[in-house]
Design an enzyme around this catalytic site. Structure first.
Site, PDB file in Angstrom:
ATOM      1  N   LYS A   1      -6.669   9.333  -8.166  1.00 45.29           N
ATOM      2  CA  LYS A   1      -7.210  10.214  -7.121  1.00 45.29           C
ATOM      3  C   LYS A   1      -7.878  11.462  -7.685  1.00 45.29           C
ATOM      4  O   LYS A   1      -8.750  12.041  -7.036  1.00 45.29           O
ATOM      5  CB  LYS A   1      -6.071  10.674  -6.195  1.00 45.29           C
ATOM      6  CG  LYS A   1      -5.585   9.613  -5.231  1.00 45.29           C
ATOM      7  CD  LYS A   1      -6.627   9.322  -4.158  1.00 45.29           C
ATOM      8  CE  LYS A   1      -6.047   8.431  -3.073  1.00 45.29           C
ATOM      9  NZ  LYS A   1      -7.093   7.751  -2.312  1.00 45.29           N
TER      10      LYS A   1
ATOM     11  N   HIS B   1       0.835  -1.204   0.000  1.00 34.77           N
ATOM     12  CA  HIS B   1       0.000   0.000   0.000  1.00 34.77           C
ATOM     13  C   HIS B   1       0.875   1.262   0.000  1.00 34.77           C
ATOM     14  O   HIS B   1       1.591   1.493   0.977  1.00 34.77           O
ATOM     15  CB  HIS B   1      -0.887  -0.065   1.250  1.00 34.77           C
ATOM     16  CG  HIS B   1      -1.793   1.085   1.438  1.00 34.77           C
ATOM     17  ND1 HIS B   1      -1.755   1.890   2.559  1.00 34.77           N
ATOM     18  CD2 HIS B   1      -2.781   1.592   0.655  1.00 34.77           C
ATOM     19  CE1 HIS B   1      -2.693   2.811   2.474  1.00 34.77           C
ATOM     20  NE2 HIS B   1      -3.328   2.668   1.327  1.00 34.77           N
ATOM     21  N   ARG B   2       0.868   1.992  -1.073  1.00 32.03           N
ATOM     22  CA  ARG B   2       1.755   3.162  -1.295  1.00 32.03           C
ATOM     23  C   ARG B   2       3.223   2.722  -1.237  1.00 32.03           C
ATOM     24  O   ARG B   2       4.090   3.471  -0.806  1.00 32.03           O
ATOM     25  CB  ARG B   2       1.483   4.276  -0.278  1.00 32.03           C
ATOM     26  CG  ARG B   2       0.005   4.615  -0.112  1.00 32.03           C
ATOM     27  CD  ARG B   2      -0.230   5.738   0.892  1.00 32.03           C
ATOM     28  NE  ARG B   2      -1.633   5.765   1.307  1.00 32.03           N
ATOM     29  CZ  ARG B   2      -2.121   6.554   2.253  1.00 32.03           C
ATOM     30  NH1 ARG B   2      -1.345   7.416   2.863  1.00 32.03           N
ATOM     31  NH2 ARG B   2      -3.399   6.512   2.576  1.00 32.03           N
TER      32      ARG B   2
ATOM     33  N   GLU C   1      -4.148   3.730  -8.504  1.00 34.39           N
ATOM     34  CA  GLU C   1      -5.393   4.304  -7.969  1.00 34.39           C
ATOM     35  C   GLU C   1      -5.488   5.767  -8.413  1.00 34.39           C
ATOM     36  O   GLU C   1      -4.629   6.586  -8.063  1.00 34.39           O
ATOM     37  CB  GLU C   1      -5.433   4.223  -6.436  1.00 34.39           C
ATOM     38  CG  GLU C   1      -6.771   4.743  -5.935  1.00 34.39           C
ATOM     39  CD  GLU C   1      -6.831   5.056  -4.452  1.00 34.39           C
ATOM     40  OE1 GLU C   1      -6.053   4.507  -3.663  1.00 34.39           O
ATOM     41  OE2 GLU C   1      -7.687   5.881  -4.106  1.00 34.39           O
TER      42      GLU C   1
ATOM     43  N   ASP D   1       0.773  -1.925   4.508  1.00 32.77           N
ATOM     44  CA  ASP D   1       1.936  -1.021   4.565  1.00 32.77           C
ATOM     45  C   ASP D   1       3.230  -1.814   4.771  1.00 32.77           C
ATOM     46  O   ASP D   1       4.314  -1.275   4.599  1.00 32.77           O
ATOM     47  CB  ASP D   1       1.780  -0.030   5.733  1.00 32.77           C
ATOM     48  CG  ASP D   1       0.513   0.810   5.607  1.00 32.77           C
ATOM     49  OD1 ASP D   1       0.120   1.122   4.477  1.00 32.77           O
ATOM     50  OD2 ASP D   1      -0.070   1.161   6.661  1.00 32.77           O
TER      51      ASP D   1
ATOM     52  N   ASP E   1      -0.924   5.995  -5.763  1.00 35.60           N
ATOM     53  CA  ASP E   1      -1.997   6.952  -6.050  1.00 35.60           C
ATOM     54  C   ASP E   1      -1.490   7.932  -7.106  1.00 35.60           C
ATOM     55  O   ASP E   1      -0.330   8.354  -7.041  1.00 35.60           O
ATOM     56  CB  ASP E   1      -2.355   7.711  -4.775  1.00 35.60           C
ATOM     57  CG  ASP E   1      -2.650   6.761  -3.628  1.00 35.60           C
ATOM     58  OD1 ASP E   1      -3.717   6.136  -3.649  1.00 35.60           O
ATOM     59  OD2 ASP E   1      -1.792   6.621  -2.723  1.00 35.60           O
TER      60      ASP E   1
ATOM     61  N   HIS F   1      -0.503  10.916  -2.840  1.00 36.99           N
ATOM     62  CA  HIS F   1      -1.778  10.552  -2.230  1.00 36.99           C
ATOM     63  C   HIS F   1      -2.687  11.747  -1.971  1.00 36.99           C
ATOM     64  O   HIS F   1      -3.808  11.812  -2.483  1.00 36.99           O
ATOM     65  CB  HIS F   1      -1.540   9.786  -0.921  1.00 36.99           C
ATOM     66  CG  HIS F   1      -2.808   9.365  -0.254  1.00 36.99           C
ATOM     67  ND1 HIS F   1      -3.498  10.171   0.627  1.00 36.99           N
ATOM     68  CD2 HIS F   1      -3.551   8.232  -0.376  1.00 36.99           C
ATOM     69  CE1 HIS F   1      -4.585   9.555   1.024  1.00 36.99           C
ATOM     70  NE2 HIS F   1      -4.648   8.372   0.438  1.00 36.99           N
TER      71      HIS F   1
ATOM     72  N   GLU G   1       0.659  -0.837  -4.794  1.00 35.28           N
ATOM     73  CA  GLU G   1      -0.418   0.139  -4.999  1.00 35.28           C
ATOM     74  C   GLU G   1       0.170   1.532  -4.894  1.00 35.28           C
ATOM     75  O   GLU G   1       1.021   1.798  -4.029  1.00 35.28           O
ATOM     76  CB  GLU G   1      -1.490  -0.036  -3.919  1.00 35.28           C
ATOM     77  CG  GLU G   1      -2.729   0.833  -4.110  1.00 35.28           C
ATOM     78  CD  GLU G   1      -2.762   2.119  -3.284  1.00 35.28           C
ATOM     79  OE1 GLU G   1      -3.722   2.890  -3.425  1.00 35.28           O
ATOM     80  OE2 GLU G   1      -1.808   2.377  -2.495  1.00 35.28           O
TER      81      GLU G   1
HETATM   82  O1  G3P Z   1      -6.601   1.167  -2.723  1.00 37.01           O
HETATM   83  C1  G3P Z   1      -6.699   1.015  -1.376  1.00 37.01           C
HETATM   84  C2  G3P Z   1      -6.351   2.285  -0.644  1.00 37.01           C
HETATM   85  O2  G3P Z   1      -5.185   2.823  -1.207  1.00 37.01           O
HETATM   86  C3  G3P Z   1      -7.436   3.318  -0.694  1.00 37.01           C
HETATM   87  O3  G3P Z   1      -7.277   4.338   0.233  1.00 37.01           O
HETATM   88  O4  G3P Z   1      -6.607   6.580   0.959  1.00 37.01           O
HETATM   89  O5  G3P Z   1      -4.952   4.742   1.051  1.00 37.01           O
HETATM   90  O6  G3P Z   1      -5.621   5.694  -1.131  1.00 37.01           O
HETATM   91  P1  G3P Z   1      -6.062   5.372   0.276  1.00 37.01           P
HETATM   92 MG    MG Z   2      -4.524   4.461  -2.480  1.00 39.12          MG
END
Ligand code: G3P
Ligand code: MG
Length: 255
Positions: free
Chosen positions: A119, A16-17, A117, A242, A45, A58, A43
């Site tokens: 945004k 995640h990120r 993702e 994470d 953003d 993000h 993942e």
């Molecule tokens: O894609 C899952 C997650 O990344 C969505 O929330 O705010 O971390 O981008 P956020």
């Molecule tokens: Mg995200």
């Protein structure tokens, strides 16, 4: 090469990120550490800059994770590249810059899967821009099989599928914004392959019903053993974490 359609193991472990527990989120340092940890996918953003470039970031504003101020979309790429995207995390990461999507595609070259993702809010001005630009970059890098495109803004997901029908997509379910709307109806309408939701909204029967409809389920953000074990029990298809290194170890312990 990783494939979202045919992953070798489940749940798919998505950084995640990047490996954002050990390096500043959405930087090349976080992505390199995720690759080293053996994450199945990363993942990130994406947002548009004032001059229409795609950057990996993000928040809508710069303050939390850089030494800049104001909105990302009000700055040119050249301006953004002068900022540190890592000093806030630790001084050893001071030289980390805000990456472009292209840089990340160059870095990955399919060594792990990628979840882009989107945004950017789909305003008239930029709605077509960001999806079309991401799609042409995916094509340019022949990344169709290892990229999943997702968004809380479901029209981005729909448009991606229209431009690139072979690319897997996911709708993100917002606990407040999408409350009362059936995730399944939304996924059907947008022709999405995944529904991706926060752990607080996850129920076992949601996963079962999704699978009956040939939909896959992703859960964010899974950082503890307890949450990982629940994801296994519920048959979740992908977890966003994470700390991919820790989740990879847990997955191999439990096989
Ligand atoms: O894609 C899952 C997650 O990344 C969505 O929330 O705010 O971390 O981008 P956020
Ligand atoms: Mg995200």
């Amino acid at each position: 090469m990783f494939s979202w359609k045919q992953p070798q193991t489940r749940p798919i472990i998505v950084a995640h990120r990047g490996a954002s527990a050990v390096a500043p989120e959405n930087t090349l340092a976080a992505f390199s550490r995720a690759i080293d940890a053996g994450a199945d996918a990363i993942e990130l953003d994406v947002r548009l800059t004032r001059d229409g470039e795609i950057v990996v970031f993000h928040d809508s504003h710069l303050q939390r994770t850089t030494n800049g101020r104001g909105k990302v979309e009000e700055h040119s790429l050249a301006d953004l590249r002068r900022l540190s995207a890592g000093a806030w995390f630790h001084r050893s990461f001071s030289s980390e810059m805000i990456p472009t999507l292209e840089e990340v595609l160059e870095l990955l070259r399919g060594r792990t899967g990628l979840n882009i993702e989107i945004k950017t809010i789909p305003l008239r001005r930029n709605r077509i821009g960001i999806v079309e630009r991401c799609s042409s970059m995916i094509q340019q890098y022949h990344a169709e099989s290892y990229v999943l495109v997702s968004s809380f803004h479901h029209q981005h997901v729909n448009l991606t599928k229209r431009i690139l029908p072979v690319v897997m997509t996911g709708i993100l379910i917002h606990p407040l914004k999408h409350i009362g709307r059936s995730a399944f109806q939304a996924a059907h309408k947008e022709k999405a392959d995944f529904i991706i939701l926060g752990g607080g909204a996850l129920r076992k029967n949601v996963v079962g019903k999704a699978h009956e409809r040939r939909l896959e389920v992703g859960e964010f953000t899974v950082n503890t053993r307890r949450r990982f074990e629940r994801a296994l029990r519920y048959n979740v298809d992908a977890i966003f974490t994470d700390d991919p290194g820790r989740m990879i170890r847990l997955r191999s312990e439990m096989k």
